[in-house]
Scaffold this motif. Sequence first.
Motif, mmCIF file in Angstrom:
data_model
loop_
_atom_site.group_PDB
_atom_site.id
_atom_site.type_symbol
_atom_site.label_atom_id
_atom_site.label_comp_id
_atom_site.label_asym_id
_atom_site.label_seq_id
_atom_site.Cartn_x
_atom_site.Cartn_y
_atom_site.Cartn_z
ATOM 1 N N GLU A 72 0.960 -1.580 0.234
ATOM 2 C CA GLU A 72 -0.046 0.074 -0.594
ATOM 3 C C GLU A 72 1.168 1.471 0.181
ATOM 4 O O GLU A 72 1.908 0.723 0.938
ATOM 5 N N GLY A 73 0.290 2.114 -0.670
ATOM 6 C CA GLY A 73 1.538 3.957 -0.785
ATOM 7 C C GLY A 73 2.573 3.356 -1.831
ATOM 8 O O GLY A 73 3.263 4.530 -2.222
ATOM 9 N N THR A 74 3.059 2.812 -2.276
ATOM 10 C CA THR A 74 4.038 2.149 -2.944
ATOM 11 C C THR A 74 3.558 3.099 -4.568
ATOM 12 O O THR A 74 2.536 3.241 -5.145
ATOM 13 N N VAL A 75 4.053 3.717 -5.225
ATOM 14 C CA VAL A 75 4.424 4.209 -6.461
ATOM 15 C C VAL A 75 5.348 3.355 -7.566
ATOM 16 O O VAL A 75 6.315 3.425 -7.009
ATOM 17 N N PHE A 76 4.364 2.888 -8.116
ATOM 18 C CA PHE A 76 5.234 1.369 -8.927
ATOM 19 C C PHE A 76 5.117 2.331 -10.698
ATOM 20 O O PHE A 76 4.016 2.354 -11.594
ATOM 21 N N LYS A 113 -1.627 7.544 -1.462
ATOM 22 C CA LYS A 113 -2.410 6.436 -3.266
ATOM 23 C C LYS A 113 -0.763 5.735 -3.164
ATOM 24 O O LYS A 113 0.025 5.559 -3.176
ATOM 25 N N THR A 114 -1.425 4.318 -3.575
ATOM 26 C CA THR A 114 -1.194 3.593 -4.133
ATOM 27 C C THR A 114 -0.938 3.717 -6.398
ATOM 28 O O THR A 114 -1.723 4.161 -6.428
ATOM 29 N N ILE A 115 0.025 4.186 -6.603
ATOM 30 C CA ILE A 115 -0.117 4.045 -8.078
ATOM 31 C C ILE A 115 0.244 2.982 -8.744
ATOM 32 O O ILE A 115 1.882 3.253 -8.852
ATOM 33 N N LEU A 116 -0.032 3.152 -9.778
ATOM 34 C CA LEU A 116 0.357 2.236 -10.935
ATOM 35 C C LEU A 116 0.046 3.578 -12.532
ATOM 36 O O LEU A 116 -0.511 3.688 -12.723
ATOM 37 N N ILE A 117 2.269 3.293 -12.292
ATOM 38 C CA ILE A 117 1.425 4.803 -13.594
ATOM 39 C C ILE A 117 3.234 4.024 -14.792
ATOM 40 O O ILE A 117 4.268 3.477 -14.999
ATOM 41 N N SER A 118 2.789 4.054 -15.647
ATOM 42 C CA SER A 118 3.526 3.992 -17.122
ATOM 43 C C SER A 118 4.452 5.136 -17.904
ATOM 44 O O SER A 118 3.207 5.880 -17.852
ATOM 45 N N SER A 119 5.042 5.275 -18.687
ATOM 46 C CA SER A 119 5.681 6.504 -18.535
ATOM 47 C C SER A 119 7.146 6.144 -19.862
ATOM 48 O O SER A 119 7.661 4.955 -19.711
ATOM 49 N N HIS A 120 7.172 6.633 -20.962
ATOM 50 C CA HIS A 120 8.656 6.461 -21.501
ATOM 51 C C HIS A 120 9.351 7.174 -20.986
ATOM 52 O O HIS A 120 10.519 7.146 -21.372
ATOM 53 N N ILE A 121 9.080 8.026 -20.305
ATOM 54 C CA ILE A 121 10.371 9.692 -19.515
ATOM 55 C C ILE A 121 10.635 8.605 -18.008
ATOM 56 O O ILE A 121 10.056 8.627 -17.158
ATOM 57 N N LEU A 122 11.492 7.840 -18.607
ATOM 58 C CA LEU A 122 11.707 7.601 -17.307
ATOM 59 C C LEU A 122 12.776 7.841 -16.066
ATOM 60 O O LEU A 122 12.316 7.858 -15.349
ATOM 61 N N PRO A 123 13.531 8.965 -17.003
ATOM 62 C CA PRO A 123 14.147 9.613 -15.728
ATOM 63 C C PRO A 123 12.502 10.285 -15.125
ATOM 64 O O PRO A 123 12.772 9.891 -13.218
ATOM 65 N N GLU A 124 11.845 10.463 -15.515
ATOM 66 C CA GLU A 124 10.646 11.399 -14.704
ATOM 67 C C GLU A 124 9.740 9.528 -13.904
ATOM 68 O O GLU A 124 10.218 10.286 -12.376
ATOM 69 N N ALA A 147 11.601 7.804 -12.689
ATOM 70 C CA ALA A 147 12.764 6.953 -11.246
ATOM 71 C C ALA A 147 13.023 8.211 -10.474
ATOM 72 O O ALA A 147 13.094 8.333 -9.102
ATOM 73 N N GLU A 148 12.396 9.347 -10.660
ATOM 74 C CA GLU A 148 11.969 10.925 -9.791
ATOM 75 C C GLU A 148 10.686 10.204 -8.453
ATOM 76 O O GLU A 148 11.154 10.672 -7.583
ATOM 77 N N MET A 149 10.525 9.770 -9.145
ATOM 78 C CA MET A 149 8.980 9.346 -8.570
ATOM 79 C C MET A 149 8.610 8.049 -7.825
ATOM 80 O O MET A 149 7.264 8.072 -7.103
ATOM 81 N N CYS A 150 9.053 6.822 -8.559
ATOM 82 C CA CYS A 150 8.676 5.977 -8.044
ATOM 83 C C CYS A 150 9.402 5.348 -7.111
ATOM 84 O O CYS A 150 10.337 5.512 -7.018
ATOM 85 N N ASP A 151 8.933 4.228 -6.170
ATOM 86 C CA ASP A 151 9.764 4.046 -5.387
ATOM 87 C C ASP A 151 10.023 2.245 -5.733
ATOM 88 O O ASP A 151 10.805 1.895 -5.316
ATOM 89 N N GLU A 152 9.106 1.673 -6.614
ATOM 90 C CA GLU A 152 9.442 0.745 -7.838
ATOM 91 C C GLU A 152 9.655 0.319 -9.085
ATOM 92 O O GLU A 152 8.315 1.441 -9.277
#
Lengths: 309, 281
Positions: free
Chosen positions: A26-30, A183-194, A196-201
């Motif tokens: 819970e609370g992970t930004v993936f 919030k537990t967030i699942l996010i996909s992106s092509h902007i990888l450095p972005e 890295a900045e906000m994801c826990d995993e």
Amino acid sequence: MIEIKGLTKKYGQFTALDDLNLTLDEGTVFGFVGANGAGKSTTFLIVSTLLQPTSGDVIINGVSVREKPADIRKLIGYMPDFFGVYDQLKADEYLDFYGASYGIPEEDRKKLIPQLLELVNLSHKRDSYVDLLSRGMKQRLCLARCLIHDPKVLILDEPASGLDPRARIEMRDILKTLKGMGKTILISSHILPELAEMCDEIGVIDNGKLIAHGSVAEIQKKLQGEKMITVRLAAQSAEAISFFEEQPFVTSIEKLEGDEGVSFIYRGEEAEQIDMLKQAILNDLPILSFMEHVTNLEDVFMEITKGAD
Amino acid sequence: MNFTNPVLFKELKLRFRSFKGFNGILFFLLAMCIFVFGYIFLTVNLTGTSYFKPSQSFVLFAFLSYIQLGLVLFTAPGLTAGSISSEREKQTLPILLTTSQSSFQIISGKMLSSVAFLLMLIVAGLPVYSLVFLFGGISPGDFVKIFLFLFVTLLAIGSIGVMFSTLIRRTVVSMIATYGMMLFLSVVTGFLFIIVIQMKAFNHMGTPVTSPSYLGQFLASINPAVLFATFLSPELNRSITEMTKINFPIWAGYLIFYGIVTALALFIAVKKLRVNMKRLK
């Protein structure tokens, strides 16, 4: 909180998702990283109850997507990579419609909508027709729409795609706020450095397979067996070049362009790297700097997916 | 019926905000007025009398009833056949499907908003329609009966449109399928009825057949034009009974058939709107 178990999706002979297993607290930004068609959106569609898996299941807060999709919809807020808006509907009416769709009483909606518009910096656009908003504003409004029923999980498929740099930064700031809200967030992106900045995993998916999963640091560590080192010299020295050429773990040695020095790939352990530097100094080589390149997430992604075919 | 249906309220709001809705009512009323006043004007002038006879009023009523039927048959597919597929094309459907609304709420909201718009068109035309009462010749019972069955037809064609819109991805294809089905039910069944009755009337020896024609009765019962004709000319009911050798009211068969069609079409639309997550594929 989220448990993805053996998730597989096949279209005839083509496997879009191949036995995906993942557990998120819970609370992970993936952050889901992968090339186009790798399986990110397919995963998100299944988690959002929009696509039927061939096998496997997703459990959110103890509720199975397969068994109780209606209960899952109350737990999630889904933002697709491409979405449309209704013509002739104003921003506050847009949110009101979705609030009513989640069964939120009218009184509560009236209080909630200004707060959400403020969160996504769209208070000044509440009376604007949604189809006339810019893409960045539509993305933010859609994010506000995801939050209207206060879901525990946010599923954001490429939320920053197609946005200009300013809109990207605004979106990133909002996501940081949401992360702060737990919030537990699942996010996909092509902007990888972005990511890295906000994801826990981070999870790297390629051809439907999860090929790497862990914290950003852990994934970067996977590449530590090979690193690029640049040595700048006070003056070009044949002695220095032959010294590094003779080192056992050095390959691909090249002279620096427009500068005195060399760069090479090093595959040795850290202890051996220390010894090599010590020896270079003891040999009176004119070393100005000895620099190991930090691999960024783009490098990691390119490296990990290189041999996946 | 759920009066707190968010899709219904949103659809009604959007429909009445656009000029299309306003224009629809305007042109429909204009056409009705031209027809009614034109008919009265021509009748009075051609007969050389300065009054309008009740029998002529009945003809006007019959014409207006068929105009209303035509309106329902041709407008209902246009209003409903894009209800779900247009959401899919505009990429608003996935978001709608991840809300807590049940599939039934979404389908009924879409269906009722289209039905409400058509009902409004019909109701807006009532003052023009009721002009026939001024001249007599029509009973209020005829009037109510015609409107009740217009509503049944509207629900059936509307639900067929929503069903095709759910099953077919593209609005254009869904429209073609719905109009095709409408034409089959309103035109082809009429032709088939005539053919079946003709074939059943005499056997190959040329002697009259006395066995009942279930197919003929069925075809007559599902054709809206035949049903309206039996309302406007009750003798036709007796003629059909003599032809089919089945004494079962056409309106009852119509009600049963289109009741089943409406329920079935809505059931399929509700079932197919969302994917079945439980079933392994």
